[in-house]
Design an enzyme around this catalytic site. Structure first.
Site, PDB file in Angstrom:
ATOM      1  N   ARG A 135       0.822  -1.234   0.000  1.00 46.59           N
ATOM      2  CA  ARG A 135       0.000   0.000   0.000  1.00 46.59           C
ATOM      3  C   ARG A 135       0.846   1.269   0.000  1.00 46.59           C
ATOM      4  NH1 ARG A 135      -3.249  -3.083   3.639  1.00 46.59           N
ATOM      5  NH2 ARG A 135      -4.974  -3.975   2.467  1.00 46.59           N
TER       6      ARG A 135
ATOM      7  N   LYS B 149       4.368  11.645 -10.921  1.00 49.25           N
ATOM      8  CA  LYS B 149       3.511  10.857 -11.821  1.00 49.25           C
ATOM      9  C   LYS B 149       4.207   9.523 -12.070  1.00 49.25           C
ATOM     10  CE  LYS B 149       0.922  14.201 -14.561  1.00 49.25           C
ATOM     11  NZ  LYS B 149       0.715  14.768 -15.907  1.00 49.25           N
TER      12      LYS B 149
ATOM     13  N   GLU C 152      12.449  19.057 -23.650  1.00 51.24           N
ATOM     14  CA  GLU C 152      11.681  19.351 -22.430  1.00 51.24           C
ATOM     15  C   GLU C 152      12.294  20.544 -21.692  1.00 51.24           C
ATOM     16  OE1 GLU C 152       8.875  17.833 -21.920  1.00 51.24           O
ATOM     17  OE2 GLU C 152       9.012  15.897 -22.944  1.00 51.24           O
TER      18      GLU C 152
ATOM     19  N   LYS D  56       9.542  23.078 -12.904  1.00 50.74           N
ATOM     20  CA  LYS D  56       8.620  21.956 -12.691  1.00 50.74           C
ATOM     21  C   LYS D  56       8.164  21.910 -11.231  1.00 50.74           C
ATOM     22  CE  LYS D  56       6.966  17.576 -13.719  1.00 50.74           C
ATOM     23  NZ  LYS D  56       7.016  16.358 -14.482  1.00 50.74           N
TER      24      LYS D  56
ATOM     25  N   GLU E  26      -2.908  17.973 -11.200  1.00 49.64           N
ATOM     26  CA  GLU E  26      -3.360  18.448 -12.517  1.00 49.64           C
ATOM     27  C   GLU E  26      -4.861  18.727 -12.521  1.00 49.64           C
ATOM     28  OE1 GLU E  26      -1.048  16.568 -15.615  1.00 49.64           O
ATOM     29  OE2 GLU E  26      -2.629  16.945 -17.051  1.00 49.64           O
TER      30      GLU E  26
ATOM     31  N   ARG F 206      -0.705  22.576 -14.121  1.00 57.31           N
ATOM     32  CA  ARG F 206       0.194  21.481 -14.499  1.00 57.31           C
ATOM     33  C   ARG F 206      -0.037  21.056 -15.951  1.00 57.31           C
ATOM     34  NH1 ARG F 206       2.357  16.404 -10.805  1.00 57.31           N
ATOM     35  NH2 ARG F 206       3.727  15.569 -12.412  1.00 57.31           N
TER      36      ARG F 206
ATOM     37  N   ASN G 248       1.938  20.132 -20.810  1.00 59.50           N
ATOM     38  CA  ASN G 248       1.619  19.348 -22.011  1.00 59.50           C
ATOM     39  C   ASN G 248       1.832  20.142 -23.292  1.00 59.50           C
ATOM     40  OD1 ASN G 248       0.879  17.088 -20.537  1.00 59.50           O
ATOM     41  ND2 ASN G 248      -1.198  17.858 -20.216  1.00 59.50           N
TER      42      ASN G 248
ATOM     43  N   HIS H 282       2.515  18.455 -26.579  1.00 58.30           N
ATOM     44  CA  HIS H 282       2.205  17.025 -26.436  1.00 58.30           C
ATOM     45  C   HIS H 282       1.009  16.576 -27.262  1.00 58.30           C
ATOM     46  CE1 HIS H 282       5.159  17.272 -23.283  1.00 58.30           C
ATOM     47  NE2 HIS H 282       5.025  15.997 -22.973  1.00 58.30           N
TER      48      HIS H 282
ATOM     49  N   HIS I  72       1.594  13.911 -29.770  1.00 59.08           N
ATOM     50  CA  HIS I  72       0.933  12.609 -29.620  1.00 59.08           C
ATOM     51  C   HIS I  72       0.430  12.101 -30.984  1.00 59.08           C
ATOM     52  CE1 HIS I  72      -1.631   9.463 -27.910  1.00 59.08           C
ATOM     53  NE2 HIS I  72      -2.551   9.874 -28.773  1.00 59.08           N
TER      54      HIS I  72
ATOM     55  N   HIS J  66       9.786  10.257 -28.126  1.00 66.18           N
ATOM     56  CA  HIS J  66       8.764  11.109 -27.498  1.00 66.18           C
ATOM     57  C   HIS J  66       9.220  12.581 -27.439  1.00 66.18           C
ATOM     58  CE1 HIS J  66       5.691  12.460 -24.710  1.00 66.18           C
ATOM     59  NE2 HIS J  66       6.640  12.892 -23.894  1.00 66.18           N
TER      60      HIS J  66
HETATM   61  P1  NAD Z   1      14.197   5.649 -21.201  1.00 68.28           P
HETATM   62  O1  NAD Z   1      14.054   5.467 -19.756  1.00 68.28           O
HETATM   63  O2  NAD Z   1      13.687   4.588 -22.098  1.00 68.28           O
HETATM   64  O3  NAD Z   1      15.723   5.937 -21.543  1.00 68.28           O
HETATM   65  C1  NAD Z   1      16.098   6.126 -22.890  1.00 68.28           C
HETATM   66  C2  NAD Z   1      17.226   5.158 -23.287  1.00 68.28           C
HETATM   67  O4  NAD Z   1      18.442   5.594 -22.702  1.00 68.28           O
HETATM   68  C3  NAD Z   1      17.007   3.727 -22.826  1.00 68.28           C
HETATM   69  O5  NAD Z   1      17.492   2.858 -23.820  1.00 68.28           O
HETATM   70  C4  NAD Z   1      17.900   3.624 -21.574  1.00 68.28           C
HETATM   71  O6  NAD Z   1      18.335   2.303 -21.357  1.00 68.28           O
HETATM   72  C5  NAD Z   1      19.041   4.514 -21.954  1.00 68.28           C
HETATM   73  N1  NAD Z   1      19.764   5.154 -20.865  1.00 68.28           N
HETATM   74  C6  NAD Z   1      19.230   5.750 -19.772  1.00 68.28           C
HETATM   75  N2  NAD Z   1      20.188   6.372 -19.086  1.00 68.28           N
HETATM   76  C7  NAD Z   1      21.355   6.148 -19.723  1.00 68.28           C
HETATM   77  C8  NAD Z   1      22.690   6.555 -19.503  1.00 68.28           C
HETATM   78  N3  NAD Z   1      23.022   7.385 -18.513  1.00 68.28           N
HETATM   79  N4  NAD Z   1      23.643   6.119 -20.351  1.00 68.28           N
HETATM   80  C9  NAD Z   1      23.298   5.326 -21.421  1.00 68.28           C
HETATM   81  N5  NAD Z   1      22.061   4.939 -21.707  1.00 68.28           N
HETATM   82  C10 NAD Z   1      21.093   5.361 -20.860  1.00 68.28           C
HETATM   83  O7  NAD Z   1      13.490   6.997 -21.707  1.00 68.28           O
HETATM   84  P2  NAD Z   1      13.337   8.461 -21.111  1.00 68.28           P
HETATM   85  O8  NAD Z   1      13.329   9.341 -22.299  1.00 68.28           O
HETATM   86  O9  NAD Z   1      14.286   8.735 -20.006  1.00 68.28           O
HETATM   87  O10 NAD Z   1      11.883   8.428 -20.474  1.00 68.28           O
HETATM   88  C11 NAD Z   1      10.740   8.203 -21.268  1.00 68.28           C
HETATM   89  C12 NAD Z   1       9.636   7.717 -20.368  1.00 68.28           C
HETATM   90  O11 NAD Z   1       9.349   8.738 -19.403  1.00 68.28           O
HETATM   91  C13 NAD Z   1       8.340   7.428 -21.092  1.00 68.28           C
HETATM   92  O12 NAD Z   1       7.834   6.202 -20.648  1.00 68.28           O
HETATM   93  C14 NAD Z   1       7.411   8.569 -20.661  1.00 68.28           C
HETATM   94  O13 NAD Z   1       6.065   8.183 -20.627  1.00 68.28           O
HETATM   95  C15 NAD Z   1       7.942   8.864 -19.287  1.00 68.28           C
HETATM   96  N6  NAD Z   1       7.692  10.235 -18.818  1.00 68.28           N
HETATM   97  C16 NAD Z   1       7.154  10.359 -17.578  1.00 68.28           C
HETATM   98  C17 NAD Z   1       6.915  11.620 -17.059  1.00 68.28           C
HETATM   99  C18 NAD Z   1       6.396  11.754 -15.670  1.00 68.28           C
HETATM  100  O14 NAD Z   1       6.072  12.875 -15.262  1.00 68.28           O
HETATM  101  N7  NAD Z   1       6.350  10.686 -14.909  1.00 68.28           N
HETATM  102  C19 NAD Z   1       7.245  12.758 -17.800  1.00 68.28           C
HETATM  103  C20 NAD Z   1       7.798  12.590 -19.066  1.00 68.28           C
HETATM  104  C21 NAD Z   1       8.021  11.311 -19.561  1.00 68.28           C
HETATM  105  N1  GLY Z   2       5.321  15.523 -17.691  1.00 74.43           N
HETATM  106  C1  GLY Z   2       4.100  16.135 -17.331  1.00 74.43           C
HETATM  107  C2  GLY Z   2       3.852  16.220 -15.860  1.00 74.43           C
HETATM  108  O1  GLY Z   2       4.643  15.810 -15.056  1.00 74.43           O
HETATM  109  O2  GLY Z   2       2.837  16.706 -15.478  1.00 74.43           O
END
Ligand code: NAD
Ligand code: GLY
Length: 366
Positions: free
Chosen positions: A121, A143, A185, A227, A237, A242, A246, A249, A253, A267
């Site tokens: 939990r 998130k 970003e 942020k 949000e 917040r 987007n 986005h 999207h 992305h």
């Molecule tokens: P990711 O975590 O897939 O990383 C991108 C690539 O880089 C992967 O292949 C990973 O293995 C590699 N990698 C990571 N760190 C590394 C390093 N230091 N050296 C070498 N390789 C490395 O992608 P991302 O772009 O970090 O994140 C995308 C994800 O984040 C999506 O799922 C998206 O939905 C999510 N996201 C969440 C929020 C939120 O607020 N929670 C906001 C934006 C995006």
């Molecule tokens: N990446 C959008 C949010 O955190 O709200």
């Protein structure tokens, strides 16, 4: 080191930005690590470069690093992998008062955060973001989510970390395209709410992309501050504040959906192009000048990010592209709010946008 507090009643936490934080992770986490064994979720790309650094720091402080190393990529944000993570954490006898370390990009952060939210939990977790995108966006704000067949991030929760350690050194091993996706970003914070920061990005974007430490520290810190401010104002949000995050986005999207959420368009790259489109659409609506829209496009293109849809070679109509937007998770009671610009540095939520008009606009861009 820069330290930014995310101010949330009863759940405030620090985001520390510096070099060498992974090599010092045991000291940085301090009393958050209550037991000898420290559970760490990561992926194999990150493990290859940073596992040893983290294990050595923990070992020197008398801990034992226990790693679960997952396959890299978005596919890890699934029910199957979530189950695997939860079963592993249960076998590790993680308790509610313990902290799980999420070592990786947004995929590892979102997945680990969600596992932490539901395990017993809700237990604690620390974000150790290793991509630029994760450092400036996904690790801050709580998130957490996984994907399902119906779409991305549809199952999740708000669950804030106890600490975020953004180690700038970790970006040295990040592939350049991933660096660009994260930089989109960074620029976003300037375009949506801070004209001075946007101007700084115009002048210093190349340095950030080249890994210049001082420029990176400034870019990451300013992004985190932006942020943190927004999350403190509108954690869940609900007020529209917040939702400004987007920006780019909704257009992005549609482009991601049309390219099949494939490596053809990351992305962050889709968001970059989406911001150009949001700026051009704002100009079309008479909210900003053509010159301001061109300035946004130039800053995006200058960082090596896509700024023209035509370069994607899509074989679809404006109408087909716009239709993807109907499946956007930001749809709200039959309307799709668009983040548009009153000025560079001043975004707002427009709930009166006609999808037919967007389709015509997109047709002109293809
Ligand atoms: P990711 O975590 O897939 O990383 C991108 C690539 O880089 C992967 O292949 C990973 O293995 C590699 N990698 C990571 N760190 C590394 C390093 N230091 N050296 C070498 N390789 C490395 O992608 P991302 O772009 O970090 O994140 C995308 C994800 O984040 C999506 O799922 C998206 O939905 C999510 N996201 C969440 C929020 C939120 O607020 N929670 C906001 C934006 C995006
Ligand atoms: N990446 C959008 C949010 O955190 O709200």
């Amino acid at each position: 080191m820069s330290v930014t507090r995310v101010e949330l009643a009863g759940r405030s936490y620090e985001v520390r930005v510096d070099s060498g934080l992974l090599a010092d992770v045991a000291t940085q986490c301090g009393p958050l690590l209550r037991k000898k064994a420290v559970p760490i979720i990561t992926d194999s790309n990150v493990a290859e470069h940073w596992r040893q650094e983290v294990a050595s720091s923990l070992g020197a402080a008398g801990h034992e690093a226990h790693f679960l190393v997952l396959d890299p990529g978005e596919a890890a944000k699934s029910w199957t992998v979530l189950e695997k993570v939860c079963n592993w954490l249960l076998a590790e006898e993680v308790e509610r008062g313990d902290h799980i370390l999420a070592l990786g990009g947004g995929v590892i952060g979102d997945l680990t955060g969600f596992a932490a939210a539901i395990l017993k939990r809700g237990c604690g977790f620390v974000q150790l973001p290793t991509t630029l995108l994760a450092q400036v966006d996904s690790s801050v704000g709580g998130k957490t989510a996984i994907n399902t067949r119906a779409g991305k991030n549809l199952i999740g929760s708000f669950h804030q970390p106890s600490l975020v350690l953004a180690d700038l050194d970790s970006l040295a091993t990040l592939p350049p395209r991933e660096m660009g996706a994260g930089y989109a970003e960074v620029i976003k914070y300037g375009i949506l709410g801070d004209a001075d920061f946007f101007a700084w990005c115009e002048a210093n974007g190349a340095k950030v992309m080249a890994g210049d430490k001082a420029a990176l520290e400034y870019a990451v810190t300013e992004s985190v501050k932006a942020k943190a401010r927004i999350v403190a104002e509108d954690e869940r949000e609900t007020t529209g504040k917040r939702a400004l995050l987007n920006l780019g986005h909704t257009f992005g999207h549609a482009l991601e959906a049309e390219t099949g959420f494939s490596p053809k368009l990351l992305h962050g790259e889709a968001v970059a192009l989406g911001m150009v489109l949001a700026a051009r659409y704002s100009a079309r609506k008479g909210y900003i000048s053509e010159e301001d829209a061109a300035r946004v496009a130039a800053a995006i293109a200058g960082a090596g990010l896509p700024s023209e849809i035509s370069a994607l070679g899509l074989e679809c109509s404006g109408k087909e592209l716009a239709a993807h937007m109907l499946h956007d998770k930001k749809m709200d009671a039959g309307t799709l709010p668009f983040v548009l610009l009153h000025a560079v540095g001043d975004a707002f939520l427009d709930k009166q946008v006609e999808l037919n008009d967007v389709a015509e606009f997109l047709a002109e861009q293809l």
